[in-house]
Design a protein around this motif. Structure first.
Motif, mmCIF file in Angstrom:
data_model
loop_
_atom_site.group_PDB
_atom_site.id
_atom_site.type_symbol
_atom_site.label_atom_id
_atom_site.label_comp_id
_atom_site.label_asym_id
_atom_site.label_seq_id
_atom_site.Cartn_x
_atom_site.Cartn_y
_atom_site.Cartn_z
ATOM 1 N N GLU A 12 5.461 -8.466 -0.860
ATOM 2 C CA GLU A 12 6.618 -8.083 -1.665
ATOM 3 C C GLU A 12 6.548 -8.655 -3.081
ATOM 4 O O GLU A 12 6.805 -7.965 -4.061
ATOM 5 N N ALA A 13 6.123 -9.912 -3.170
ATOM 6 C CA ALA A 13 6.101 -10.597 -4.465
ATOM 7 C C ALA A 13 5.035 -10.037 -5.412
ATOM 8 O O ALA A 13 5.126 -10.194 -6.617
ATOM 9 N N HIS A 14 4.022 -9.398 -4.862
ATOM 10 C CA HIS A 14 2.983 -8.817 -5.720
ATOM 11 C C HIS A 14 2.412 -7.583 -5.027
ATOM 12 O O HIS A 14 1.345 -7.610 -4.423
ATOM 13 N N GLY A 15 3.155 -6.501 -5.128
ATOM 14 C CA GLY A 15 2.805 -5.306 -4.379
ATOM 15 C C GLY A 15 1.812 -4.407 -5.065
ATOM 16 O O GLY A 15 1.032 -3.722 -4.413
ATOM 17 N N SER A 16 1.831 -4.411 -6.395
ATOM 18 C CA SER A 16 1.068 -3.428 -7.149
ATOM 19 C C SER A 16 -0.438 -3.658 -7.061
ATOM 20 O O SER A 16 -0.954 -4.683 -7.492
ATOM 21 N N MET A 17 -1.132 -2.678 -6.505
ATOM 22 C CA MET A 17 -2.576 -2.814 -6.318
ATOM 23 C C MET A 17 -3.354 -2.201 -7.465
ATOM 24 O O MET A 17 -2.902 -1.270 -8.112
ATOM 25 N N ASN A 18 -4.553 -2.681 -7.651
ATOM 26 C CA ASN A 18 -5.508 -2.024 -8.528
ATOM 27 C C ASN A 18 -5.838 -0.647 -7.953
ATOM 28 O O ASN A 18 -6.009 -0.489 -6.748
ATOM 29 N N LEU A 19 -5.909 0.346 -8.833
ATOM 30 C CA LEU A 19 -6.100 1.730 -8.395
ATOM 31 C C LEU A 19 -7.388 1.919 -7.590
ATOM 32 O O LEU A 19 -7.403 2.528 -6.515
ATOM 33 N N GLY A 20 -8.486 1.382 -8.108
ATOM 34 C CA GLY A 20 -9.772 1.540 -7.428
ATOM 35 C C GLY A 20 -9.765 0.904 -6.044
ATOM 36 O O GLY A 20 -10.374 1.420 -5.098
ATOM 37 N N GLN A 21 -9.062 -0.206 -5.919
ATOM 38 C CA GLN A 21 -8.990 -0.890 -4.632
ATOM 39 C C GLN A 21 -8.121 -0.115 -3.638
ATOM 40 O O GLN A 21 -8.439 -0.035 -2.452
ATOM 41 N N ALA A 22 -7.031 0.472 -4.148
ATOM 42 C CA ALA A 22 -6.169 1.274 -3.273
ATOM 43 C C ALA A 22 -6.934 2.490 -2.746
ATOM 44 O O ALA A 22 -6.871 2.814 -1.550
ATOM 45 N N VAL A 23 -7.674 3.155 -3.628
ATOM 46 C CA VAL A 23 -8.477 4.309 -3.209
ATOM 47 C C VAL A 23 -9.489 3.868 -2.149
ATOM 48 O O VAL A 23 -9.659 4.525 -1.107
ATOM 49 N N ALA A 24 -10.147 2.727 -2.386
ATOM 50 C CA ALA A 24 -11.169 2.243 -1.452
ATOM 51 C C ALA A 24 -10.579 2.005 -0.063
ATOM 52 O O ALA A 24 -11.174 2.367 0.954
ATOM 53 N N ILE A 25 -9.397 1.390 -0.012
ATOM 54 C CA ILE A 25 -8.785 1.077 1.285
ATOM 55 C C ILE A 25 -8.403 2.345 2.042
ATOM 56 O O ILE A 25 -8.660 2.480 3.241
ATOM 57 N N VAL A 26 -7.819 3.298 1.350
ATOM 58 C CA VAL A 26 -7.409 4.535 2.019
ATOM 59 C C VAL A 26 -8.639 5.300 2.528
ATOM 60 O O VAL A 26 -8.656 5.800 3.662
ATOM 61 N N LEU A 27 -9.686 5.366 1.716
ATOM 62 C CA LEU A 27 -10.891 6.098 2.141
ATOM 63 C C LEU A 27 -11.629 5.367 3.261
ATOM 64 O O LEU A 27 -12.171 5.994 4.173
ATOM 65 N N TYR A 28 -11.616 4.040 3.191
ATOM 66 C CA TYR A 28 -12.206 3.254 4.272
ATOM 67 C C TYR A 28 -11.506 3.560 5.599
ATOM 68 O O TYR A 28 -12.155 3.787 6.622
ATOM 69 N N GLU A 29 -10.173 3.609 5.568
ATOM 70 C CA GLU A 29 -9.414 3.909 6.786
ATOM 71 C C GLU A 29 -9.754 5.306 7.308
ATOM 72 O O GLU A 29 -9.858 5.528 8.503
ATOM 73 N N LEU A 30 -9.901 6.250 6.391
ATOM 74 C CA LEU A 30 -10.212 7.624 6.790
ATOM 75 C C LEU A 30 -11.614 7.718 7.380
ATOM 76 O O LEU A 30 -11.842 8.429 8.354
ATOM 77 N N ALA A 31 -12.553 6.999 6.768
ATOM 78 C CA ALA A 31 -13.954 7.141 7.156
ATOM 79 C C ALA A 31 -14.277 6.412 8.446
ATOM 80 O O ALA A 31 -15.174 6.811 9.175
#
Lengths: 245, 245
Positions: free
Chosen positions: A143-162
């Motif tokens: 909650e205190a620091h929610g905002s992610m780096n864009l490239g890292q957010a993309v990586a996590i979502v694609l990792y979950e998908l793959a």
């Protein structure tokens, strides 16, 4: 081979991305996990040019296509997913964790294209962007620091998908309408609401967004889309025909 | 509170990192997922200084400690994990997927410190670095393009560690409208079809059944049922209002 085909149907849509490094990082993660369909909406032109010269995701970036708006970028997709790390925003559709959303996306990719939207570094996705989405993935950050780096957010979502095994269950047999048709139905409904006096002329943006959500929650089947458009056109014609001229 | 203590025991160890942006990205992901223990081994001094001024993971970076070698950096940890995306390297200890490794790390964090090592952008971890590790996490990337961005690799591993075990079902399931409401919507739509001239008066039973199917395939959410009825009533009123009387 089958896996490739599924993965090719995924479209990563970067909306108003500013930083070429983030664009490059998104493309690199796509390449790492075997996804190739990159679409950019309203990019900062210079950033896009710079990103194209980046190492790592070069093949992905070379094939990336540019669109003027979200509607155009998701036109041929039957499922449109938003992404967020926020808690405070009022989002009127379901929020799913990456591991909850991934099997739903994988199941849909068996038969049709799916778009995942990522917003700009500063603001994320706007309410207008989100109104094109059926639901959103929320990466569970602090909650205190929610905002992610864009490239890292993309990586996590694609990792979950793959990382999903290929055996995800196919759930519904109903093939959903493409976003382009859903949006056409939305526009016709908006016209009908206005013509009927249900909404006042000079529609507020928030009302448009609400109606967009209303229509997307219906999950209109592909086979019925033309029929609904026909009905709405007839109703519209009837209401206008009777206007005092 | 207990969870916090557990998370505080994790030490992210960056070995010979060159790029300040990657250091900053690693720190930002740590902050996103609630980890604070950053250790840097043999960093490029300038890169480390630059990284400290980066936004996002500032608190994490400010507290980061520098070590001359891996041995010193992991001295107080009871479990040391390497990371790799490669296939070709001869690694003489177990390789685990992130989701296989995460529960083992979490279990160990209940009682003692755990270090996860990430290598340099160019070379990854050396055989010497890996010799300090009990086992390694391998992020399952594509063979043709395995090498991940450092910041993205850190983000994925920490995401796996931070996310809780999946609880049975997706939280936000859309509650469908009751049949009574669906039928009321169907009747209103039938009236609208008739009033607009879309269907002829004296509707055939087969047409009614088709429309009933059409509405049911929409899966109208319970929360939206009243709204749809209101819209249909308004459209009906408008069409009838204009009939020649």
């Amino acid at each position: 081979l089958r896996r490739l085909t599924e993965f090719e149907r995924l479209q990563v849509v970067l909306v108003s991305t500013r930083n070429p490094l983030n664009m490059g990082a998104a493309a690199r993660a796509m390449s790492n996990f075997g996804f190739a369909g990159l679409r950019v909406v309203n990019p900062f032109e210079e950033a896009f040019r710079e990103a194209r010269s980046a190492l790592g995701g070069r093949d992905v970036l070379a094939k990336a296509q540019t669109y003027p708006g979200v509607a155009e970028a998701v036109e041929d997709c039957s499922l449109v997913i938003g992404t967020t790390t926020g808690r405070d925003r009022e989002i009127h559709h379901p929020l799913r964790k990456p591991e909850e959303g991934a099997p739903l996306i994988r199941a849909r990719l068996k038969a049709s294209k799916v778009a995942i939207l990522f917003g700009s570094e500063k603001r994320g996705l706007s309410n207008d962007d989100l109104s094109h989405c059926h639901w959103s993935i929320r990466i569970p950050t602090r909650e205190a620091h929610g905002s992610m780096n864009l490239g890292q957010a993309v990586a996590i979502v694609l990792y979950e998908l793959a990382r999903r095994p290929l055996t995800a269950k196919a759930q519904s047999k109903i093939k959903p309408a493409r976003s382009g048709d859903v949006e056409r139905i939305t526009q016709l409904l908006l016209e009908a609401l206005s013509a009927s006096g249900y909404t006042k002329p000079g529609l507020a943006t928030s009302t448009k967004e609400k109606v967009r959500g209303l229509v997307r929650r219906l999950q209109i089947p592909a086979e019925d889309a033309q029929l609904w458009m026909g009905i709405l056109r007839q109703v519209l014609w009837k209401m206008r025909d009777s206007e005092p001229s």
